[in-house]
Design a protein around this motif. Sequence first.
Motif, mmCIF file in Angstrom:
data_model
loop_
_atom_site.group_PDB
_atom_site.id
_atom_site.type_symbol
_atom_site.label_atom_id
_atom_site.label_comp_id
_atom_site.label_asym_id
_atom_site.label_seq_id
_atom_site.Cartn_x
_atom_site.Cartn_y
_atom_site.Cartn_z
ATOM 1 N N SER A 136 0.831 -1.211 0.000
ATOM 2 C CA SER A 136 0.000 0.000 0.000
ATOM 3 C C SER A 136 0.865 1.261 0.000
ATOM 4 C CB SER A 136 -0.913 -0.022 1.224
ATOM 5 O OG SER A 136 -1.668 1.170 1.299
ATOM 6 N N SER A 137 1.913 1.278 0.845
ATOM 7 C CA SER A 137 2.795 2.454 0.891
ATOM 8 C C SER A 137 3.571 2.613 -0.416
ATOM 9 C CB SER A 137 3.759 2.343 2.074
ATOM 10 O OG SER A 137 4.601 1.218 1.910
ATOM 11 N N LYS A 138 3.918 1.491 -1.044
ATOM 12 C CA LYS A 138 4.629 1.543 -2.325
ATOM 13 C C LYS A 138 3.754 2.165 -3.414
ATOM 14 C CE LYS A 138 6.720 -1.502 -5.755
ATOM 15 N NZ LYS A 138 7.024 -2.907 -6.121
ATOM 16 N N LYS A 139 2.489 1.728 -3.470
ATOM 17 C CA LYS A 139 1.576 2.270 -4.485
ATOM 18 C C LYS A 139 1.299 3.757 -4.235
ATOM 19 C CE LYS A 139 -0.708 -2.108 -5.529
ATOM 20 N NZ LYS A 139 -1.973 -2.882 -5.462
ATOM 21 N N GLU A 185 7.508 12.395 1.530
ATOM 22 C CA GLU A 185 6.988 11.727 2.730
ATOM 23 C C GLU A 185 6.558 10.285 2.405
ATOM 24 O OE1 GLU A 185 3.863 14.116 4.236
ATOM 25 O OE2 GLU A 185 5.194 15.501 5.314
ATOM 26 N N CYS A 186 5.902 10.136 1.265
ATOM 27 C CA CYS A 186 5.483 8.788 0.859
ATOM 28 C C CYS A 186 6.698 7.890 0.608
ATOM 29 C CB CYS A 186 4.631 8.876 -0.412
ATOM 30 S SG CYS A 186 2.998 9.587 -0.123
ATOM 31 N N LYS A 187 7.750 8.506 0.086
ATOM 32 C CA LYS A 187 8.984 7.746 -0.152
ATOM 33 C C LYS A 187 9.574 7.272 1.163
ATOM 34 C CE LYS A 187 13.598 8.266 -2.135
ATOM 35 N NZ LYS A 187 14.546 9.187 -2.827
ATOM 36 N N ALA A 191 9.930 3.442 2.448
ATOM 37 C CA ALA A 191 11.228 2.907 2.890
ATOM 38 C C ALA A 191 11.117 2.292 4.289
ATOM 39 C CB ALA A 191 12.283 4.017 2.865
ATOM 40 N N ALA A 192 10.346 2.968 5.161
ATOM 41 C CA ALA A 192 10.173 2.429 6.528
ATOM 42 C C ALA A 192 9.408 1.109 6.505
ATOM 43 C CB ALA A 192 9.451 3.457 7.390
ATOM 44 N N GLN A 193 8.344 1.057 5.694
ATOM 45 C CA GLN A 193 7.553 -0.175 5.584
ATOM 46 C C GLN A 193 8.386 -1.297 4.986
ATOM 47 O OE1 GLN A 193 4.626 -0.961 6.729
ATOM 48 N NE2 GLN A 193 4.187 1.066 7.585
ATOM 49 N N LEU A 194 9.219 -0.957 4.019
ATOM 50 C CA LEU A 194 10.072 -1.973 3.419
ATOM 51 C C LEU A 194 11.062 -2.535 4.435
ATOM 52 C CD1 LEU A 194 10.937 -3.468 0.863
ATOM 53 C CD2 LEU A 194 12.513 -1.562 0.374
ATOM 54 N N GLN A 195 11.629 -1.639 5.220
ATOM 55 C CA GLN A 195 12.558 -2.083 6.258
ATOM 56 C C GLN A 195 11.857 -2.964 7.291
ATOM 57 O OE1 GLN A 195 14.384 1.159 8.352
ATOM 58 N NE2 GLN A 195 15.936 -0.151 9.334
#
Length: 531
Positions: A136-139, A185-187, A191-195
């Motif tokens: 979701s954060s990526k999209k 901010e979305c980036k 990045a945080a969600q990916l980590q």
Amino acid sequence: MDWGTELWDQYDIIEKHTQSGLELVEKYVKFVKERTEVEQNYAKQLRNLSKKYNLKRSSKDEPECRFSSYQSFLDILNEMNDYAGQRELIAENLMMNICIDLTKYLQELKQERKTYLMEAKKAQQSLESTYKQLDSSKKRFEREWREAERAAQYAEKTDQDINATKADVEKAKQQAHMRAHVAEECKNDYAAQLQKYNKEQNQFYFSDMPLIFNKLQDLDERRVQKLAQGYILFSDTEKHVMPIIGKCLEGITKAGTNVNEKNDSMVVIEQNKSGFERPGDVEFEDYSQGINRASSDSSLGTPKGPMDLLGKNRSKNFWLFSKRSKPTVTEDFAHLPPEQRRKRLQQKLEEICKELQKEVDQSEALGKMKDVYEKNPQMGDPASLASQINQTSQNIERLRAEQNKYETWLAEAGGRGDTLRYKSHAFNNNGAHDIHSPDGAHSDESTPDPSQAIYAEFDDDFEDEELAAPIGKCTAMYNFPGASEGTISMQEGEVLAVVEEDKGDGWTRVRRNNGDEGYIPTSYVTISLNK
């Protein structure tokens, strides 16, 4: 090597394998249950078979009971009954030590496996939830970045447009700047969600699932070990009773060796010897001289020739092989040959004397009780004993009459009048012992009744038998706890007195030297009966 390392990606295989293992335990438990049913049915059929052919075990007066071959057959039936008991013990131990124990353990394993699978499912769901957040954060980052690019392009286009006012250019630049900030901010969120996802994924594949798989491996290995113990118990359960089964088979062998054909032949003679003399020669009767043969035979009931023994079969040529009609049974056994008649009369007379002795002892006890009640009224009413005393007196008179009758018949048959001796007593009209003279003075000597002289042999040393006399002894081959009511404990090698033989139910009554009595399993001891 462990499942967590080598089978980290084989969740479905591990789940299927552990389920299959539990099903194998269930299958083995079902197999053992059916085996116990086979043993129980086998034992039941053996007991029924022994009972079917042992119907006369209580009829010790039967003539064939004295034959060693018949007694050995009864011993074999008793051993088979004990053997059936051991088959029942096998079934009981299989049920208790394997079926019940494994079923309980199986339920524990199922619950434990269910817990581990739930933990794995929960970890899987947590990872999937984190992945959805990452996606979701990526999209969102992708969408916001495109919007920022378009806003930047629009601001640049507006800045180059000569017709655009300064306010329009400033507005377009602010919009582009705001979009760029949101995209940034979305980036950062992406990045945080990916980590976060990578960390959880690493935790899932390198820690959580390997730990669960190793727990399932330990569970499965414990299941296999418990099942292996069940396999061993399947054999050991039967091995445990093999020594006793061996004793049963040894008893059958011993029953065969105890058969004595010579003794059996002597028993046939003893039971069937008539006492008659063989017929003498038939005298020539010369009717031409007008002489009639006078009877000169004087033996006691000895047949004079074949015709005297033929009865209704006078037309037969060989009386020894003719089928004679069954004689009418009479009270004095006159229907029997002399030898057998004497034996039966002697046996009957001994039975009457034993019964008479019991009645005399009972009468003596009632007389003593009445004396006690008369001296101590608080202990009981003497009148309450009148009916019992009267009945006992009548029984004594009846038995004395029967004894006289059978002694007379025995004398007629040429037998000896030796019978069991018993204590004789004089009785007053109330059935109590007449220990006082008519004038109330104590009489030191009582005058015997002449009519009872035949019973008056006194034995001063005779004492009432309180305990049944032992009929043999036995030696314990195994320990027996004697926890049930009516049983008695024993230790291996202990010697006990046998009071009562096995009645076919697998139990023998014994007594210790201290007087303790109880029942023990017949198959746990070696018995030697008095001869």
